[in-house]
Design a protein around this motif. Structure first.
Motif, PDB file in Angstrom:
ATOM      1  N   MET A  68      19.446 -11.072  48.707  1.00 24.98           N
ATOM      2  CA  MET A  68      20.635 -10.315  48.329  1.00 24.98           C
ATOM      3  C   MET A  68      21.749 -11.211  47.810  1.00 24.98           C
ATOM      4  SD  MET A  68      20.547  -7.570  51.487  1.00 24.98           S
ATOM      5  CE  MET A  68      20.135  -8.792  52.721  1.00 24.98           C
ATOM      6  N   GLN A  69      22.767 -10.562  47.268  1.00 27.13           N
ATOM      7  CA  GLN A  69      23.962 -11.277  46.851  1.00 27.13           C
ATOM      8  C   GLN A  69      24.710 -11.783  48.086  1.00 27.13           C
ATOM      9  OE1 GLN A  69      22.800 -11.438  43.827  1.00 27.13           O
ATOM     10  NE2 GLN A  69      24.779 -11.116  42.849  1.00 27.13           N
ATOM     11  N   PRO A  70      25.511 -12.836  47.945  1.00 24.46           N
ATOM     12  CA  PRO A  70      26.249 -13.357  49.107  1.00 24.46           C
ATOM     13  C   PRO A  70      27.151 -12.291  49.723  1.00 24.46           C
ATOM     14  CG  PRO A  70      26.381 -14.873  47.248  1.00 24.46           C
ATOM     15  CD  PRO A  70      25.761 -13.616  46.724  1.00 24.46           C
ATOM     16  N   TYR A  71      27.259 -12.318  51.058  1.00 25.93           N
ATOM     17  CA  TYR A  71      28.178 -11.416  51.742  1.00 25.93           C
ATOM     18  C   TYR A  71      29.559 -12.053  51.735  1.00 25.93           C
ATOM     19  CZ  TYR A  71      30.326  -8.521  55.348  1.00 25.93           C
ATOM     20  OH  TYR A  71      31.156  -7.674  56.026  1.00 25.93           O
ATOM     21  N   THR A  72      30.527 -11.335  51.199  1.00 24.72           N
ATOM     22  CA  THR A  72      31.875 -11.893  51.016  1.00 24.72           C
ATOM     23  C   THR A  72      32.889 -11.308  51.986  1.00 24.72           C
ATOM     24  OG1 THR A  72      32.206 -10.263  49.242  1.00 24.72           O
ATOM     25  CG2 THR A  72      31.498 -12.471  48.589  1.00 24.72           C
ATOM     26  N   GLY A  73      32.461 -10.438  52.905  1.00 21.64           N
ATOM     27  CA  GLY A  73      33.374  -9.907  53.899  1.00 21.64           C
ATOM     28  C   GLY A  73      33.703  -8.446  53.677  1.00 21.64           C
ATOM     29  N   PRO A  74      34.303  -7.800  54.694  1.00 20.10           N
ATOM     30  CA  PRO A  74      34.637  -6.375  54.588  1.00 20.10           C
ATOM     31  C   PRO A  74      35.596  -6.106  53.429  1.00 20.10           C
ATOM     32  CG  PRO A  74      34.870  -7.161  56.847  1.00 20.10           C
ATOM     33  CD  PRO A  74      34.670  -8.370  55.994  1.00 20.10           C
ATOM     34  N   ASN A  75      35.257  -5.063  52.648  1.00 14.89           N
ATOM     35  CA  ASN A  75      36.113  -4.588  51.560  1.00 14.89           C
ATOM     36  C   ASN A  75      36.328  -5.631  50.471  1.00 14.89           C
ATOM     37  OD1 ASN A  75      36.587  -2.109  53.003  1.00 14.89           O
ATOM     38  ND2 ASN A  75      38.037  -3.250  54.291  1.00 14.89           N
ATOM     39  N   ALA A  76      35.479  -6.661  50.428  1.00 13.12           N
ATOM     40  CA  ALA A  76      35.606  -7.686  49.389  1.00 13.12           C
ATOM     41  C   ALA A  76      34.917  -7.203  48.110  1.00 13.12           C
ATOM     42  CB  ALA A  76      34.985  -8.991  49.862  1.00 13.12           C
ATOM     43  N   PRO A  77      35.329  -7.726  46.953  1.00 13.42           N
ATOM     44  CA  PRO A  77      34.678  -7.333  45.690  1.00 13.42           C
ATOM     45  C   PRO A  77      33.198  -7.704  45.692  1.00 13.42           C
ATOM     46  CG  PRO A  77      36.719  -8.534  45.280  1.00 13.42           C
ATOM     47  CD  PRO A  77      36.441  -8.666  46.739  1.00 13.42           C
ATOM     48  N   ASP A  78      32.382  -6.870  45.058  1.00 18.45           N
ATOM     49  CA  ASP A  78      30.957  -7.151  44.965  1.00 18.45           C
ATOM     50  C   ASP A  78      30.711  -8.352  44.064  1.00 18.45           C
ATOM     51  OD1 ASP A  78      30.372  -4.995  46.577  1.00 18.45           O
ATOM     52  OD2 ASP A  78      30.075  -3.610  44.899  1.00 18.45           O
ATOM     53  N   VAL A  79      29.710  -9.145  44.419  1.00 22.16           N
ATOM     54  CA  VAL A  79      29.278 -10.239  43.554  1.00 22.16           C
ATOM     55  C   VAL A  79      28.382  -9.642  42.473  1.00 22.16           C
ATOM     56  CG1 VAL A  79      28.011 -12.409  43.438  1.00 22.16           C
ATOM     57  CG2 VAL A  79      29.398 -11.869  45.468  1.00 22.16           C
ATOM     58  N   PRO A  80      28.646  -9.905  41.191  1.00 22.18           N
ATOM     59  CA  PRO A  80      27.859  -9.268  40.124  1.00 22.18           C
ATOM     60  C   PRO A  80      26.401  -9.684  40.169  1.00 22.18           C
ATOM     61  CG  PRO A  80      29.282 -10.988  39.235  1.00 22.18           C
ATOM     62  CD  PRO A  80      29.696 -10.783  40.658  1.00 22.18           C
ATOM     63  N   PRO A  81      25.507  -8.860  39.633  1.00 26.17           N
ATOM     64  CA  PRO A  81      24.079  -9.178  39.656  1.00 26.17           C
ATOM     65  C   PRO A  81      23.759 -10.345  38.734  1.00 26.17           C
ATOM     66  CG  PRO A  81      24.481  -7.216  38.320  1.00 26.17           C
ATOM     67  CD  PRO A  81      25.781  -7.556  38.988  1.00 26.17           C
TER      68      PRO A  81
ATOM     69  N   ILE B  64      26.174  -1.936  56.631  1.00 33.07           N
ATOM     70  CA  ILE B  64      25.965  -2.133  58.074  1.00 33.07           C
ATOM     71  C   ILE B  64      26.869  -3.242  58.601  1.00 33.07           C
ATOM     72  CG2 ILE B  64      24.052  -3.821  58.027  1.00 33.07           C
ATOM     73  CD1 ILE B  64      22.720  -2.092  60.233  1.00 33.07           C
ATOM     74  N   LEU B  65      27.109  -4.285  57.810  1.00 37.47           N
ATOM     75  CA  LEU B  65      27.998  -5.356  58.264  1.00 37.47           C
ATOM     76  C   LEU B  65      29.443  -4.872  58.378  1.00 37.47           C
ATOM     77  CD1 LEU B  65      26.617  -8.440  56.289  1.00 37.47           C
ATOM     78  CD2 LEU B  65      26.326  -7.934  58.713  1.00 37.47           C
ATOM     79  N   ASP B  66      29.885  -4.095  57.418  1.00 39.38           N
ATOM     80  CA  ASP B  66      31.244  -3.547  57.497  1.00 39.38           C
ATOM     81  C   ASP B  66      31.398  -2.653  58.722  1.00 39.38           C
ATOM     82  OD1 ASP B  66      31.695  -4.905  55.164  1.00 39.38           O
ATOM     83  OD2 ASP B  66      31.785  -3.129  53.868  1.00 39.38           O
TER      84      ASP B  66
ATOM     85  N   GLU C 210      31.695  -4.809  61.837  1.00 42.34           N
ATOM     86  CA  GLU C 210      33.041  -5.362  61.943  1.00 42.34           C
ATOM     87  C   GLU C 210      34.013  -4.325  62.509  1.00 42.34           C
ATOM     88  OE1 GLU C 210      34.360  -8.282  61.398  1.00 42.34           O
ATOM     89  OE2 GLU C 210      32.689  -9.390  60.525  1.00 42.34           O
ATOM     90  N   ARG C 211      33.810  -3.083  62.141  1.00 43.52           N
ATOM     91  CA  ARG C 211      34.750  -2.032  62.519  1.00 43.52           C
ATOM     92  C   ARG C 211      34.504  -1.487  63.922  1.00 43.52           C
ATOM     93  NH1 ARG C 211      35.833   3.737  59.338  1.00 43.52           N
ATOM     94  NH2 ARG C 211      37.579   4.394  60.649  1.00 43.52           N
ATOM     95  N   TYR C 212      33.221  -1.324  64.294  1.00 42.06           N
ATOM     96  CA  TYR C 212      32.916  -0.537  65.486  1.00 42.06           C
ATOM     97  C   TYR C 212      32.409  -1.332  66.696  1.00 42.06           C
ATOM     98  CZ  TYR C 212      33.194   3.501  62.350  1.00 42.06           C
ATOM     99  OH  TYR C 212      33.612   4.453  61.453  1.00 42.06           O
TER     100      TYR C 212
ATOM    101  N   VAL D 296      24.814 -12.812  62.547  1.00 41.99           N
ATOM    102  CA  VAL D 296      24.879 -13.625  61.331  1.00 41.99           C
ATOM    103  C   VAL D 296      24.497 -12.716  60.177  1.00 41.99           C
ATOM    104  CG1 VAL D 296      23.895 -15.589  60.082  1.00 41.99           C
ATOM    105  CG2 VAL D 296      24.280 -15.747  62.562  1.00 41.99           C
ATOM    106  N   PRO D 297      25.306 -12.619  59.115  1.00 43.63           N
ATOM    107  CA  PRO D 297      24.964 -11.743  57.987  1.00 43.63           C
ATOM    108  C   PRO D 297      23.611 -12.121  57.386  1.00 43.63           C
ATOM    109  CG  PRO D 297      27.246 -12.442  57.825  1.00 43.63           C
ATOM    110  CD  PRO D 297      26.629 -13.246  58.924  1.00 43.63           C
ATOM    111  N   PRO D 298      22.679 -11.180  57.296  1.00 41.95           N
ATOM    112  CA  PRO D 298      21.378 -11.498  56.700  1.00 41.95           C
ATOM    113  C   PRO D 298      21.510 -11.757  55.200  1.00 41.95           C
ATOM    114  CG  PRO D 298      21.530  -9.151  57.198  1.00 41.95           C
ATOM    115  CD  PRO D 298      22.744  -9.789  57.782  1.00 41.95           C
TER     116      PRO D 298
END
Length: 542
Positions: free
Chosen positions: A311-324, A427-429, A432-434, A443-445
């Motif tokens: 997958m694309q790198p996980y950049t954190g909750p509500n962060a902009p998507d990394v383009p394909p 699921i990561l977001d 973080e929330r719940y 650890v983010p997969p």
């Protein structure tokens, strides 16, 4: 981490008489096919692997080691199907065959087979319904000059390696993505990786042997090997997968008397998006593991159903998507190199599958290994499974060879990457929330379908009077009471009888709707709070 053992290499091959060819790319496939001549592959056709690979493409590489000393008696003595060997003569011009026990295609009650599939770039179910492409296979398309593959051929008995028409595509795909660095590599179809695992264990193991795997592993692997009288030794892991130093220590200090068995020489491993932990080994980690395998003469079973779910790198909750990835070349370059791609010895059998990227029910996959090992595997297949379903092979041939081609399949895989990235981020977001992060950590997969959640059971109000196993049971049942299901981490232990010091739960984000993923994690958070006696979750705060 200790430095890896030196990696063995072959002596340089004399290439003064020819130019070392470039690696196969999508753009060069047509040229190779033209150079190898027209594909002639009828009923039960024997595949010309060298032609599919390009007869001079790999001559600059060394050859694989021989593995006679590792093969089981069954694998060494299995001769294959003698009647199928006669199929090589079926393409003799003018031959009238009264030899093989093949039913006449006249009695196949199928005149044509049609499937509706996505056109390139139009992948949603709605797009397929409205604008999908209908692909049709007729009974006698080969005789009519419409296709290399048809119902009369694919629905007939075939070779253990699968239909030559589709095997050519698989070999090209393997070379484009992995480019194995030794000369005599080969591919053979499987009925998915579970069947391939079963056959591999039978080829290499005998009762009393030990097999190495990750500390947490795919339970079906254990359930497959145990009835064979083979035991499983788990190698410690960290967030990046199996630890090479611990692997080296385990093998260097193996006590045959204490373990009541010989030092292992076979290792089963899922390096990418590992089930259940979601861990993905880096390129450097794989090189270190491979060096340990060379040091101890291990043979590696590389099971990679999630390889193309990187997958694309996980950049954190509500962060902009990394383009394909912007191109096929960029996509291939972004993939973590496989063990196969660094296997100079031919000590890797790689399992590939369409189960996670096309459909599990296709029951079509393939192995890549040295020709010696593929030949042993084919002999086993010819006298047991007889290879994958011809119907499935025809469906995949129409989609991958005649419709998408290599470029279109990579486009589909890029699409799958972005879809799973969105699911993983959801699921990561939600976590973080719940989830109470003083109790649950993760650890983010980077790949795959699974999210591995560690539970700090020592913070349970009844610990240590209540055991870790009992706390795990309580949390599992509380979670079911709250209306969701996660799997106990203990179910994935390679050595179930060993003492455990950590507690985990496995979640998957592969199938549920996005809103269901979020709700399931909310419910799990509520179950954790109830079990651990914490205040209820309120207004998005902990």
């Amino acid at each position: 981490m200790a430095p890896p053992a030196a990696i063995e290499t072959f002596p340089e091959t004399d290439t003064t008489s020819f130019t070392v060819p470039d690696r196969l790319t999508i753009q060069h496939v047509a040229k190779r096919r033209a150079a190898s001549g027209k594909l002639v592959a009828g009923v039960a056709a024997v595949a010309d692997i060298d032609a599919f690979k390009g007869r001079t493409q790999h001559l600059h590489k060394g050859k694989a080691k021989r593995w006679d000393h590792r093969l089981s008696t069954e694998a060494r003595t299995r001769k294959g199907n003698s009647l199928k060997n006669a199929a090589a003569y079926l393409k003799t011009p003018g031959l009238i065959s009264l030899g093989g026990g093949l039913p006449s295609a006249e009695y196949f009650p199928f005149e044509e087979l049609s499937i509706k599939v996505p056109d390139n770039g139009r992948y949603s179910e709605e797009d397929v319904r409205k604008r999908g492409k209908v692909l049709t296979a007729g009974k006698h398309d080969q005789a009519d000059g419409k296709s290399h593959f048809d119902i009369a051929t694919s629905f007939q008995y075939g070779q253990g390696h699968g239909a030559a028409q589709f095997l050519r595509w698989l070999i090209e795909h393997t070379e484009i993505v992995h480019d194995p660095p030794y000369q005599d590599w080969s591919c053979t179809m499987s009925i998915g990786s579970t069947s391939a695992t079963d056959m591999a264990f039978r080829m290499f193991c005998k009762p009393g042997d030990w097999v190495l795997t990750e500390q947490f592993t795919f339970p079906t692997m254990i359930e497959t090997v145990r009835p064979m009288g083979v035991r499983v030794a788990g190698v410690p892991m960290d967030e990046y997968g199996l630890c090479p130093r611990q692997l080296d220590d385990l093998l260097s200090n193996w006590d045959e008397k204490e373990r009541a068995g010989p030092k292992p020489f076979l290792m089963y491993i899922v390096p990418t998006g590992q089930n259940p932990t979601g861990a993905t080994q880096s390129a450097q980690r794989r090189r270190e593991v491979y060096a340990v395998a060379q040091k101890h003469d291990l043979y590696i079973l590389e099971d990679e159903p999630y390889y193309f779910l990187q997958m694309q790198p996980y950049t954190g909750p509500n962060a902009p998507d990394v383009p394909p990835p912007a191109s096929h070349e960029e996509f291939i370059k972004s993939l973590v190199p496989s063990f196969l791609s660094m296997d100079v010895d031919g000590r890797v059998m790689r399992f590939d599958s369409f189960s996670k990227v096309i459909a599990p029910g296709s029951r079509v996959g393939w192995i890549t290994a040295s020709e010696q090992i593929c030949e042993r595997y084919r002999n086993h297949s010819d006298t047991s499974t007889q290879g994958p379903s011809g119907i499935s092979q025809l469906v995949l041939f129409k989609l991958l060879e005649e419709h998408w081609g290599h470029a279109g399949y990579l486009d589909w895989l890029i699409h799958m990457r972005m879809e799973y990235t969105a699911r993983r981020n959801t699921i990561l977001d939600a976590c973080e929330r719940y989830l109470p992060k003083d109790i649950v950590s993760w650890v983010p997969p980077m790949a795959g379908m699974f999210h591995w959640l560690e539970i700090d059971y020592t913070k349970h109000p009844r610990y240590p009077d209540m055991s870790m196993d009992d706390i795990e049971d309580e949390l599992f049942l509380k979670n079911v009471d709250h209306g969701t299901l996660l799997m106990k981490g203990s179910w994935f232990c390679a050595e179930a009888d060993t003492e455990k010091s950590k507690m985990f739960f496995r979640a998957t984000y592969a199938a549920a709707r996005f809103d269901q993923i979020e709700e399931a994690i909310r419910r799990f958070g509520a179950a954790v709070r109830e079990s651990f006696g914490l205040e209820a979750y309120t207004n998005g705060t902990h």
